[in-house]
Design an enzyme around this catalytic site. Structure first.
Site, mmCIF file in Angstrom:
data_model
loop_
_atom_site.group_PDB
_atom_site.id
_atom_site.type_symbol
_atom_site.label_atom_id
_atom_site.label_comp_id
_atom_site.label_asym_id
_atom_site.label_seq_id
_atom_site.Cartn_x
_atom_site.Cartn_y
_atom_site.Cartn_z
ATOM 1 N N ASP A 1 0.167 9.154 9.540
ATOM 2 C CA ASP A 1 -0.576 8.435 10.576
ATOM 3 C C ASP A 1 -0.455 6.941 10.338
ATOM 4 O O ASP A 1 -0.503 6.475 9.195
ATOM 5 C CB ASP A 1 -2.038 8.896 10.512
ATOM 6 C CG ASP A 1 -3.020 7.828 10.930
ATOM 7 O OD1 ASP A 1 -3.925 7.517 10.128
ATOM 8 O OD2 ASP A 1 -2.884 7.294 12.040
ATOM 9 N N HIS B 1 -15.140 3.341 8.889
ATOM 10 C CA HIS B 1 -14.771 2.244 9.783
ATOM 11 C C HIS B 1 -15.986 1.340 9.899
ATOM 12 O O HIS B 1 -16.557 1.165 10.974
ATOM 13 C CB HIS B 1 -14.313 2.774 11.144
ATOM 14 C CG HIS B 1 -12.920 2.352 11.484
ATOM 15 N ND1 HIS B 1 -12.518 1.986 12.735
ATOM 16 C CD2 HIS B 1 -11.820 2.212 10.702
ATOM 17 C CE1 HIS B 1 -11.236 1.662 12.723
ATOM 18 N NE2 HIS B 1 -10.790 1.796 11.498
ATOM 19 N N ASN B 2 -16.348 0.758 8.770
ATOM 20 C CA ASN B 2 -17.615 0.047 8.653
ATOM 21 C C ASN B 2 -17.565 -1.358 9.247
ATOM 22 O O ASN B 2 -18.327 -1.684 10.160
ATOM 23 C CB ASN B 2 -18.032 -0.017 7.186
ATOM 24 C CG ASN B 2 -18.156 1.360 6.562
ATOM 25 O OD1 ASN B 2 -18.377 2.349 7.262
ATOM 26 N ND2 ASN B 2 -18.002 1.446 5.257
ATOM 27 N N SER C 1 -2.248 -1.027 15.851
ATOM 28 C CA SER C 1 -2.401 -0.370 17.152
ATOM 29 C C SER C 1 -2.556 1.130 16.933
ATOM 30 O O SER C 1 -1.923 1.725 16.059
ATOM 31 C CB SER C 1 -1.183 -0.643 18.033
ATOM 32 O OG SER C 1 -1.017 -2.031 18.219
ATOM 33 N N ASP D 1 -4.964 11.706 10.743
ATOM 34 C CA ASP D 1 -4.755 12.148 9.362
ATOM 35 C C ASP D 1 -4.643 13.667 9.312
ATOM 36 O O ASP D 1 -3.885 14.231 8.523
ATOM 37 C CB ASP D 1 -5.921 11.702 8.477
ATOM 38 C CG ASP D 1 -5.872 10.220 8.136
ATOM 39 O OD1 ASP D 1 -4.801 9.609 8.298
ATOM 40 O OD2 ASP D 1 -6.900 9.674 7.715
ATOM 41 N N HIS E 1 -9.175 -1.993 0.189
ATOM 42 C CA HIS E 1 -9.211 -0.913 1.164
ATOM 43 C C HIS E 1 -8.076 0.081 0.941
ATOM 44 O O HIS E 1 -8.263 1.298 1.102
ATOM 45 C CB HIS E 1 -9.123 -1.499 2.578
ATOM 46 C CG HIS E 1 -9.233 -0.494 3.667
ATOM 47 N ND1 HIS E 1 -10.424 0.107 4.011
ATOM 48 C CD2 HIS E 1 -8.300 0.023 4.504
ATOM 49 C CE1 HIS E 1 -10.227 0.951 5.011
ATOM 50 N NE2 HIS E 1 -8.944 0.920 5.328
#
Length: 741
Positions: A256, A82-83, A301, A104, A34
């Site tokens: 971010d 965000h699979n 978070s 982002d 990822h």
């Protein structure tokens, strides 16, 4: 979370010792597929990412592009997947995907002005698919509406191979300029690292590693702790606080907090500047008691930003954070050495953290991370994987009654109206939306440059499962045609490359195909791919997903107006079909079509038009011509769906297909990209414009009775289809709305 043995050996060799538990977990996440793109990075050099208007290309939180004719106005572009989280928890998984891509955008010094969501689910008639679909749409609408960023474009596709692993891809466009621009590259040793936003909890632990594994059958229960929980109201405050920080020039660099949390964001920031950091983890503002060092370091978070701030500006940053009711912690500083994290916790915290880091003489503070930041971010070895070319489909065309086929294709969830989705989104907030969802492309008014920004986003799993390379080329051309139909010319694109388990040679071969196909067509269109995201291991007990190359492409035009998709009530206009190679050659390939998906057939994929860049440019010119009344891209569902979508209560069509009776199904349902329908009152001008560029066929004329009739050439035996009025067409296209209302 566990670091693979081969990776651990590399880490031990580099450090000269065993990693601490916190270091091992940090490496495991940042070296995951990822974050490190270990299977895909060797392929990504195929994309051309440079261009006249590219200011910041791939590698930052978002790309930055200047607008043609106005070098002072920049847009940012980013896309995220965000699979896996959206399978486990569709509402929070999708919502936090929106939040992440918006942050982002903030980290580049930009204000978010538009979102586009591309969503992929299992077959619509399956209850679990509908459950995921409803939850994802609710999550996106809730988060986007609360933060006041309009969702203006996107796509929804249903395919059986997404049953065990849906895809949620979200793109964001932001607005900035040269003076406001910030990057994620740390600038100067001695500057402070300041964490602003929500307090840190234990949610999302190990999210990056979770996203790099196949989904298990019990993922919905076992992996729920890896899914973050969003708070859009805090995000809205963060958006406005970030705007104030940028306006007052208080930020040197920003990142971010997404994958791998604070550890990922802060280490990547200093690594980009070839610097280090010293972070005192207990300084992080926390919302849960007795959090240990590893939890503080890796929790994902939401609604948090890490800023590099000059020491003299820290007090003002704290004041702004307090004004917007946001937490603020000065957690450390930029250094010239390693990336170092220390922790001074209570006895209870140390008991919950089996850290073996070095302790100071006092025994109270321990060093839990001490590594070279660049090695942490870039040291992961790339995978050398086998690939296998996908098999070519055979020709197996079903012989279906035309009326049955027409009604099945027009009412398919893939081609039916997506109004149920976009009516839940506030697509007008921000008062920039000139053309909203439901059209070929959205248009956002960039008043600062007096330009319209057209946005199209999506893929086509039927295409890329049939022919990964050719299907991906078609996806790129399809998105470019969408913006051209609104009179805009392509400027830049970002992609989200989704695939299954790359360790399977046939899956990796399909993934290679979509990378090369997308890259080749974008290069042909002279549209730089300025950023993107890769999501692999989208595999489950149900099998791998289709290779899915979501492309979010933007184009620009003078002004904000555009020709409509629907017919204008004017009986003195003609309907022309531009770019159809099948009609010109009396040869139709149905591969990848919704027609074959509905009736279980196969065929070769259509050949894309020659000179696609010139074709797209000419479509944009004609779309803006004063004689053009309406323009509509022909894509999913073919000509049949495009014709049906143009009909209104006030305007209908009398169409005559210039084909033999045996070719009617091919003409109506093939899905060659790069075609448009044009309603015009100057047919000759259209023909002259496309002379030598693409074939132009006259299909008939506009009526004022709101019906669609289709004849075959000059035949005397009438229409192969019954006459469909606008109300009947709406009923056919209402599949999703009727089922979920």
């Amino acid at each position: 979370m566990s670091l693979a043995d081969s990776d651990r050996e590399l880490v031990v060799e580099e450090l000269g010792r065993e990693p601490t538990p916190a270091e091992a977990a940090l490496f495991e996440n940042l070296w995951s597929e990822h974050c490190a793109y270990r299977s895909s990075r060797p392929l990504l050099s195929a994309f051309e990412s440079e261009g006249e208007h590219v200011v910041v290309g791939p590698g930052d939180d978002a790309a930055v592009v200047s607008l043609p004719g106005d070098d002072d106005t920049y847009i940012t572009m980013g896309i995220e997947s965000h699979n896996h989280p959206s399978y486990v928890d569709p509402f929070d998984g999708a919502a936090t995907g929106v939040g992440g891509i918006v942050r982002d955008t903030l980290s580049m010094g930009a204000y978010p002005i538009a979102l586009a969501d591309s969503l992929y689910f299992g077959e619509f008639d399956r209850e679990h698919s509908k459950y995921l679909f409803e939850g994802v749409v609710e999550g996106i609408s809730h988060y986007g509406n609360c933060i006041g960023v309009p969702t203006v474009a996107g796509s929804v596709d249903f395919h059986s191979d997404y049953e065990g692993n849906p895809l949620v891809n979200v793109a964001c466009v932001g607005l900035t300029d040269e003076d406001r621009l910030v990057t994620a590259e740390a600038q100067q040793p001695g500057n402070k690292l300041v964490l602003v936003g929500n307090a840190t909890g234990r949610d999302g632990l190990g999210g990056a590693s979770f996203a790099s594994e196949d989904l298990s059958e019990d993922a919905e229960t076992e992996d729920r702790p890896a899914v973050q929980v969003g708070d859009p109201y805090a995000e809205k405050l963060l958006i406005e606080a970030n705007e104030q920080l940028i306006e007052e020039d208080l930020i040197e660099s920003a990142r971010d907090l997404g994958a791998a949390g604070l550890g990922g964001a802060s280490s990547e920031m200093v690594a980009k500047g070839n610097l280090g950091a010293h972070i005192e983890l207990e300084r992080v503002h926390q919302r849960e008691p007795n959090m240990n060092a590893l939890e503080i370091l890796l929790a994902e978070s939401q609604e948090r930003m890490c800023y590099e701030v000059e020491p003299d500006n820290v007090d003002r940053v704290e004041e702004i954070a307090d004004r917007f009711d946001l937490g603020c912690s000065v957690i450390g500083e930029v250094t010239e050495g390693n990336y170092v994290c220390t922790f001074e916790g209570s006895e209870a915290q140390r008991a919950s953290d089996d850290s073996s880091g070095e302790q100071s003489e006092s025994g109270e503070r321990e060093t839990v991370v001490d590594v070279d930041a660049y090695f942490l971010g870039e040291g992961a070895p790339m995978n050398d994987l086998e690939s296998e070319a996908p098999a070519q489909p055979e020709t197996d065309r079903p012989d279906i009654d035309l009326e049955e086929a027409f009604e099945a294709v027009v009412s398919s969830p893939n081609t039916a109206s997506k109004r149920w989705v976009y009516r839940q989104y506030d697509h007008e907030v921000g008062v920039r939306t000139s053309v909203g969802p439901g059209d070929d492309a959205a248009i956002i008014a960039i008043r600062e440059a007096e330009q319209g920004l057209a946005i199209s986003a999506g893929a086509a799993p039927n295409w890329t499962s049939t022919a990964p390379y050719d299907g991906a080329r078609a996806v790129a051309l399809e998105n470019a045609t969408n913006v051209a139909a609104k009179g805009a010319t392509p400027l830049a694109a970002v992609n989200c490359l989704n695939g299954g388990n790359p360790e399977k040679p046939d899956v990796y071969g399909g993934f290679e195909g979509i990378v090369d196909g997308l890259a080749d067509m974008c290069a042909t269109l002279e549209t730089p791919v300025v950023g993107g995201n890769v999501s692999l291991y989208n595999d489950s007990a149900a099998g791998p997903i289709p290779p899915t190359p979501t492309l979010a492409l933007v184009g620009t035009k003078d002004g904000y107006d555009a020709p409509p998709l629907s017919l204008v009530p004017d009986a003195d206009t003609d309907l022309l079909l531009v770019g159809d190679r099948g009609l010109a050659a009396d040869e139709f390939s149905l591969g990848g079509s919704e027609y074959l998906a509905r009736f279980e057939g196969s065929d070769a994929f259509p050949v894309v038009p020659e000179e696609p860049a010139t074709l797209v440019e000419t479509i944009a010119e004609i779309a803006d011509d004063e004689s053009t009344r309406a323009v509509h891209d022909v894509s999913h569902g073919g000509l049949a769906v495009a014709l049906a979508e143009m009909v209104t209560d006030e305007a209908g069509l009398e169409v005559s297909l210039p084909v033999a009776e045996d070719d009617v199904a091919g003409a109506l349902f093939h899905e060659q990209p790069g075609r448009v329908l044009i309603q015009t009152n100057d047919s000759e001008a259209v023909r002259e414009a496309f002379d030598g560029v693409a074939p132009v066929a006259s299909l008939g004329s506009t009526t004022t009775d709101g019906t669609l009739t289709v004849d075959i050439g000059d035949a005397d035996d009438g229409s192969p289809l019954e006459e469909y009025d606008a109300e009947t067409i709406r009923e056919l296209r209402g599949t999703i709305e009727d089922e979920l209302a």
